[in-house]
Design a protein around this motif. Sequence first.
Motif, mmCIF file in Angstrom:
data_model
loop_
_atom_site.group_PDB
_atom_site.id
_atom_site.type_symbol
_atom_site.label_atom_id
_atom_site.label_comp_id
_atom_site.label_asym_id
_atom_site.label_seq_id
_atom_site.Cartn_x
_atom_site.Cartn_y
_atom_site.Cartn_z
ATOM 1 N N UNK A 1 0.776 -1.064 -0.003
ATOM 2 C CA UNK A 1 -0.056 -0.041 -0.223
ATOM 3 C C UNK A 1 1.085 1.215 0.006
ATOM 4 N N UNK A 2 0.976 1.796 -0.848
ATOM 5 C CA UNK A 2 1.555 3.220 -1.325
ATOM 6 C C UNK A 2 0.825 4.573 -1.149
ATOM 7 N N UNK A 3 0.762 5.001 0.257
ATOM 8 C CA UNK A 3 -0.278 6.427 0.657
ATOM 9 C C UNK A 3 0.623 7.601 -0.179
ATOM 10 N N UNK A 4 -0.091 8.372 -0.241
ATOM 11 C CA UNK A 4 0.288 9.807 -0.761
ATOM 12 C C UNK A 4 1.466 9.323 -1.948
ATOM 13 N N UNK A 5 0.856 8.775 -2.872
ATOM 14 C CA UNK A 5 1.784 7.896 -3.735
ATOM 15 C C UNK A 5 2.737 8.751 -4.702
ATOM 16 N N UNK A 6 2.121 10.029 -5.075
ATOM 17 C CA UNK A 6 2.651 11.016 -6.028
ATOM 18 C C UNK A 6 3.283 10.297 -7.251
ATOM 19 N N UNK A 7 4.299 10.226 -7.286
ATOM 20 C CA UNK A 7 5.129 9.492 -8.671
ATOM 21 C C UNK A 7 5.180 7.927 -8.521
ATOM 22 N N UNK A 8 4.783 7.220 -7.099
ATOM 23 C CA UNK A 8 4.878 5.896 -7.028
ATOM 24 C C UNK A 8 6.178 5.455 -6.716
ATOM 25 N N UNK B 1 10.636 -5.551 -7.683
ATOM 26 C CA UNK B 1 11.400 -6.503 -6.858
ATOM 27 C C UNK B 1 10.467 -7.609 -6.429
ATOM 28 N N UNK B 2 9.446 -7.743 -7.124
ATOM 29 C CA UNK B 2 8.543 -9.071 -6.756
ATOM 30 C C UNK B 2 7.334 -8.967 -5.978
ATOM 31 N N UNK B 3 6.861 -7.801 -5.501
ATOM 32 C CA UNK B 3 5.762 -7.732 -4.800
ATOM 33 C C UNK B 3 4.599 -8.114 -5.606
ATOM 34 N N UNK B 4 3.606 -8.743 -4.851
ATOM 35 C CA UNK B 4 2.573 -9.521 -5.553
ATOM 36 C C UNK B 4 1.538 -8.348 -6.152
ATOM 37 N N UNK B 5 1.133 -7.591 -5.225
ATOM 38 C CA UNK B 5 0.126 -6.534 -5.606
ATOM 39 C C UNK B 5 0.552 -5.215 -5.090
ATOM 40 N N UNK B 6 0.076 -3.970 -5.465
ATOM 41 C CA UNK B 6 0.242 -2.741 -4.984
ATOM 42 C C UNK B 6 -0.997 -2.016 -5.394
ATOM 43 N N UNK B 7 -1.195 -1.064 -4.125
ATOM 44 C CA UNK B 7 -2.407 0.020 -4.284
ATOM 45 C C UNK B 7 -2.015 1.214 -4.056
ATOM 46 N N UNK B 8 -1.853 2.241 -5.012
ATOM 47 C CA UNK B 8 -1.360 3.561 -4.944
ATOM 48 C C UNK B 8 -2.433 4.335 -4.645
ATOM 49 N N UNK B 9 -2.421 5.245 -3.489
ATOM 50 C CA UNK B 9 -3.345 6.228 -3.400
ATOM 51 C C UNK B 9 -2.701 7.620 -3.425
ATOM 52 N N UNK B 10 -3.472 8.487 -4.435
ATOM 53 C CA UNK B 10 -3.155 9.756 -4.787
ATOM 54 C C UNK B 10 -4.179 10.563 -5.074
ATOM 55 N N UNK B 11 -4.416 11.858 -4.294
ATOM 56 C CA UNK B 11 -5.590 12.529 -4.232
ATOM 57 C C UNK B 11 -5.653 13.259 -5.543
ATOM 58 N N UNK B 12 -4.586 13.724 -6.175
ATOM 59 C CA UNK B 12 -4.348 14.416 -7.367
ATOM 60 C C UNK B 12 -4.537 13.731 -8.382
ATOM 61 N N UNK B 13 -5.657 14.202 -9.280
ATOM 62 C CA UNK B 13 -5.987 13.296 -10.640
ATOM 63 C C UNK B 13 -5.043 13.277 -11.778
ATOM 64 N N UNK B 14 -4.537 14.323 -11.715
ATOM 65 C CA UNK B 14 -3.506 14.429 -12.924
ATOM 66 C C UNK B 14 -2.256 13.525 -12.421
ATOM 67 N N UNK C 1 -5.731 4.541 -7.079
ATOM 68 C CA UNK C 1 -6.948 4.929 -6.558
ATOM 69 C C UNK C 1 -6.854 6.518 -6.488
ATOM 70 N N UNK C 2 -7.725 7.353 -6.873
ATOM 71 C CA UNK C 2 -7.600 8.699 -6.719
ATOM 72 C C UNK C 2 -8.587 9.075 -5.368
ATOM 73 N N UNK C 3 -7.838 9.342 -4.524
ATOM 74 C CA UNK C 3 -8.571 9.622 -3.064
ATOM 75 C C UNK C 3 -7.789 10.382 -2.132
ATOM 76 N N UNK C 4 -8.092 10.966 -1.144
ATOM 77 C CA UNK C 4 -7.526 11.421 -0.163
ATOM 78 C C UNK C 4 -7.219 10.257 0.960
ATOM 79 N N UNK C 5 -6.055 10.235 1.485
ATOM 80 C CA UNK C 5 -5.369 9.212 2.037
ATOM 81 C C UNK C 5 -6.235 8.548 3.399
ATOM 82 N N UNK C 6 -6.541 9.524 4.121
ATOM 83 C CA UNK C 6 -7.303 9.362 5.215
ATOM 84 C C UNK C 6 -8.902 8.772 4.782
#
Length: 220
Positions: A72-79, A88-101, A122-127
Amino acid sequence: MTRRSSRPRRRQRGTGGAPRRAGHGKLRIIGGDFRRRLLPVLDSPGLRPTPDRVRETLFNWLTTATPGARVLDLFAGTGALGLEALSRGARRACFVERDGGVADALADNLATLGAGERARVVTADALAFLAGEPTPCSLVFLDPPFRQDLVAPCCLALETGWLTEDAFIYLEAESELVPRVPEHWQLHREVRAGDSTGRLYRRQGQSGTGSPDEGYRRWR
Protein backbone atom coordinates in the motif's frame (compact mmCIF):
# COMPACT_ATOMS: atom_id res chain seq x y z
CA MET A 1 17.21 18.62 -4.53
CA THR A 2 16.06 21.89 -2.97
CA ARG A 3 13.16 22.33 -0.59
CA ARG A 4 11.89 25.25 1.42
CA SER A 5 11.58 23.82 4.88
CA SER A 6 9.19 26.55 6.07
CA ARG A 7 6.50 25.25 3.75
CA PRO A 8 4.62 21.94 3.73
CA ARG A 9 6.63 19.39 1.78
CA ARG A 10 5.01 18.38 -1.51
CA ARG A 11 7.70 16.07 -2.87
CA GLN A 12 5.39 13.11 -3.38
CA ARG A 13 2.21 14.99 -4.19
CA GLY A 14 0.86 17.17 -6.93
CA THR A 15 -0.81 20.53 -6.41
CA GLY A 16 -3.60 22.34 -8.16
CA GLY A 17 -3.29 25.38 -10.37
CA ALA A 18 -1.83 25.57 -13.87
CA PRO A 19 -2.27 22.63 -16.24
CA ARG A 20 0.39 19.96 -15.92
CA ARG A 21 2.22 18.16 -18.69
CA ALA A 22 4.83 15.47 -19.04
CA GLY A 23 8.06 17.16 -18.00
CA HIS A 24 11.71 16.48 -18.57
CA GLY A 25 12.11 14.77 -15.21
CA LYS A 26 12.65 11.04 -15.10
CA LEU A 27 12.13 8.36 -12.49
CA ARG A 28 14.67 5.55 -12.65
CA ILE A 29 13.81 2.09 -11.34
CA ILE A 30 16.97 0.94 -9.61
CA GLY A 31 16.47 -2.79 -9.06
CA GLY A 32 14.50 -5.87 -10.01
CA ASP A 33 12.68 -6.76 -13.22
CA PHE A 34 12.32 -3.12 -14.33
CA ARG A 35 15.86 -2.14 -13.42
CA ARG A 36 17.19 0.91 -15.30
CA ARG A 37 13.80 1.69 -16.82
CA LEU A 38 13.24 5.44 -17.06
CA LEU A 39 9.72 6.79 -16.60
CA PRO A 40 8.48 10.35 -17.15
CA VAL A 41 7.62 12.49 -14.13
CA LEU A 42 4.70 14.87 -14.48
CA ASP A 43 5.58 18.56 -14.59
CA SER A 44 3.79 19.44 -11.35
CA PRO A 45 5.04 21.77 -8.59
CA GLY A 46 7.10 19.89 -6.01
CA LEU A 47 6.52 16.44 -7.47
CA ARG A 48 9.76 14.46 -7.13
CA PRO A 49 10.50 10.79 -6.57
CA THR A 50 12.19 9.52 -3.44
CA PRO A 51 15.95 9.82 -4.16
CA ASP A 52 17.75 6.81 -5.62
CA ARG A 53 20.09 6.54 -2.62
CA VAL A 54 17.20 6.35 -0.16
CA ARG A 55 15.31 3.80 -2.26
CA GLU A 56 18.38 1.63 -2.63
CA THR A 57 18.99 1.69 1.11
CA LEU A 58 15.34 0.98 1.92
CA PHE A 59 15.02 -1.97 -0.42
CA ASN A 60 18.28 -3.44 0.81
CA TRP A 61 16.58 -3.55 4.22
CA LEU A 62 13.48 -5.10 2.63
CA THR A 63 15.25 -7.70 0.49
CA THR A 64 13.36 -10.67 1.94
CA ALA A 65 10.12 -8.81 2.71
CA THR A 66 9.33 -7.46 -0.77
CA PRO A 67 8.85 -10.63 -2.88
CA GLY A 68 5.21 -11.68 -2.68
CA ALA A 69 4.24 -8.64 -0.59
CA ARG A 70 0.94 -6.82 -0.77
CA VAL A 71 1.90 -3.16 -0.91
CA LEU A 72 0.00 0.00 0.00
CA ASP A 73 1.61 3.23 -1.21
CA LEU A 74 -0.12 6.19 0.46
CA PHE A 75 0.40 9.77 -0.77
CA ALA A 76 1.89 7.98 -3.76
CA GLY A 77 2.83 10.90 -6.03
CA THR A 78 5.21 9.45 -8.63
CA GLY A 79 4.76 6.03 -7.04
CA ALA A 80 8.53 5.57 -6.84
CA LEU A 81 8.42 3.27 -3.81
CA GLY A 82 5.48 1.15 -4.93
CA LEU A 83 6.92 0.81 -8.44
CA GLU A 84 10.24 -0.26 -7.00
CA ALA A 85 8.45 -2.86 -4.87
CA LEU A 86 6.62 -4.26 -7.91
CA SER A 87 9.91 -4.43 -9.80
CA ARG A 88 11.38 -6.45 -6.94
CA GLY A 89 8.63 -9.04 -6.81
CA ALA A 90 5.73 -7.59 -4.81
CA ARG A 91 2.57 -9.46 -5.68
CA ARG A 92 0.09 -6.58 -5.55
CA ALA A 93 0.23 -2.83 -5.03
CA CYS A 94 -2.36 -0.18 -4.38
CA PHE A 95 -1.33 3.45 -4.98
CA VAL A 96 -3.39 6.18 -3.31
CA GLU A 97 -3.02 9.72 -4.69
CA ARG A 98 -5.58 12.50 -4.38
CA ASP A 99 -4.39 14.58 -7.36
CA GLY A 100 -6.15 13.26 -10.46
CA GLY A 101 -3.49 14.34 -12.95
CA VAL A 102 -0.69 12.84 -10.89
CA ALA A 103 -2.69 9.63 -10.44
CA ASP A 104 -3.30 9.37 -14.20
CA ALA A 105 0.43 9.80 -14.92
CA LEU A 106 1.22 7.04 -12.43
CA ALA A 107 -1.34 4.73 -14.06
CA ASP A 108 0.28 5.43 -17.45
CA ASN A 109 3.71 4.45 -16.05
CA LEU A 110 2.29 1.22 -14.65
CA ALA A 111 0.88 0.42 -18.08
CA THR A 112 4.23 1.20 -19.71
CA LEU A 113 5.91 -1.30 -17.40
CA GLY A 114 3.23 -3.92 -18.06
CA ALA A 115 2.44 -3.95 -14.33
CA GLY A 116 -1.17 -2.81 -14.54
CA GLU A 117 -2.63 -6.22 -13.68
CA ARG A 118 -0.73 -6.29 -10.39
CA ALA A 119 -1.61 -2.76 -9.34
CA ARG A 120 -4.38 -0.24 -8.91
CA VAL A 121 -4.25 3.53 -8.64
CA VAL A 122 -6.94 5.07 -6.42
CA THR A 123 -7.63 8.77 -6.73
CA ALA A 124 -8.56 9.66 -3.16
CA ASP A 125 -7.48 11.44 -0.01
CA ALA A 126 -5.36 9.02 2.01
CA LEU A 127 -7.32 9.33 5.28
CA ALA A 128 -10.63 9.00 3.45
CA PHE A 129 -9.30 5.87 1.74
CA LEU A 130 -8.17 4.39 5.06
CA ALA A 131 -11.66 4.96 6.47
CA GLY A 132 -12.99 2.44 3.97
CA GLU A 133 -13.10 -1.34 4.13
CA PRO A 134 -9.53 -2.54 4.82
CA THR A 135 -7.40 -5.06 2.99
CA PRO A 136 -4.43 -6.31 5.06
CA CYS A 137 -1.05 -5.35 3.64
CA SER A 138 2.41 -6.60 4.49
CA LEU A 139 4.33 -3.52 3.28
CA VAL A 140 3.13 0.08 3.58
CA PHE A 141 4.78 3.28 2.37
CA LEU A 142 3.62 6.40 4.18
CA ASP A 143 5.01 9.69 2.90
CA PRO A 144 2.61 12.56 3.78
CA PRO A 145 3.25 16.26 3.11
CA PHE A 146 5.31 17.93 5.80
CA ARG A 147 3.81 19.82 8.75
CA GLN A 148 0.18 18.95 8.15
CA ASP A 149 -0.26 16.66 11.20
CA LEU A 150 -1.05 13.64 9.05
CA VAL A 151 1.42 11.13 10.46
CA ALA A 152 -0.36 10.16 13.69
CA PRO A 153 -3.87 9.92 12.15
CA CYS A 154 -2.59 7.77 9.30
CA CYS A 155 -0.71 5.45 11.65
CA LEU A 156 -3.82 4.98 13.78
CA ALA A 157 -5.98 4.42 10.70
CA LEU A 158 -3.61 1.72 9.44
CA GLU A 159 -4.35 -0.21 12.64
CA THR A 160 -8.00 -0.63 11.66
CA GLY A 161 -7.26 -3.74 9.59
CA TRP A 162 -4.81 -2.52 6.95
CA LEU A 163 -1.75 -4.33 8.35
CA THR A 164 -0.80 -7.98 8.55
CA GLU A 165 0.56 -9.20 11.87
CA ASP A 166 4.22 -8.61 11.01
CA ALA A 167 3.88 -5.82 8.43
CA PHE A 168 6.66 -3.41 7.58
CA ILE A 169 5.77 0.30 7.53
CA TYR A 170 8.12 2.85 5.99
CA LEU A 171 7.41 6.37 7.22
CA GLU A 172 9.08 9.42 5.74
CA ALA A 173 8.58 12.74 7.55
CA GLU A 174 10.31 16.00 8.41
CA SER A 175 13.42 15.34 10.47
CA GLU A 176 12.36 17.51 13.41
CA LEU A 177 9.22 15.44 13.92
CA VAL A 178 9.23 12.70 16.55
CA PRO A 179 6.55 10.40 15.07
CA ARG A 180 3.74 9.13 17.25
CA VAL A 181 3.31 5.52 16.19
CA PRO A 182 1.59 2.54 17.85
CA GLU A 183 3.60 0.99 20.68
CA HIS A 184 3.89 -2.36 18.92
CA TRP A 185 5.64 -0.82 15.90
CA GLN A 186 9.33 -1.48 16.48
CA LEU A 187 11.82 0.83 14.78
CA HIS A 188 13.92 -1.37 12.51
CA ARG A 189 16.12 1.12 10.59
CA GLU A 190 16.25 4.81 9.72
CA VAL A 191 17.90 6.98 7.06
CA ARG A 192 18.34 10.75 6.77
CA ALA A 193 17.93 12.55 3.43
CA GLY A 194 18.07 16.34 3.40
CA ASP A 195 15.35 17.71 5.66
CA SER A 196 13.52 14.39 5.91
CA THR A 197 14.07 11.17 7.82
CA GLY A 198 12.83 7.78 6.69
CA ARG A 199 12.00 5.23 9.38
CA LEU A 200 11.24 1.57 8.76
CA TYR A 201 9.03 -0.03 11.41
CA ARG A 202 8.09 -3.68 11.96
CA ARG A 203 4.70 -4.43 13.45
CA GLN A 204 4.88 -6.97 16.28
CA GLY A 205 2.79 -8.67 18.90
CA GLN A 206 -0.66 -8.26 17.38
CA SER A 207 -3.13 -10.71 15.94
CA GLY A 208 -3.19 -11.04 12.20
CA THR A 209 -5.99 -9.36 10.25
CA GLY A 210 -6.34 -11.76 7.37
CA SER A 211 -4.50 -13.63 4.67
CA PRO A 212 -2.49 -11.63 2.10
CA ASP A 213 -5.00 -12.38 -0.67
CA GLU A 214 -8.16 -11.81 1.37
CA GLY A 215 -10.14 -8.87 0.11
CA TYR A 216 -7.93 -7.98 -2.85
CA ARG A 217 -11.02 -8.00 -5.03
CA ARG A 218 -12.03 -4.80 -3.22
CA TRP A 219 -9.09 -3.04 -4.94
CA ARG A 220 -10.05 -4.16 -8.43
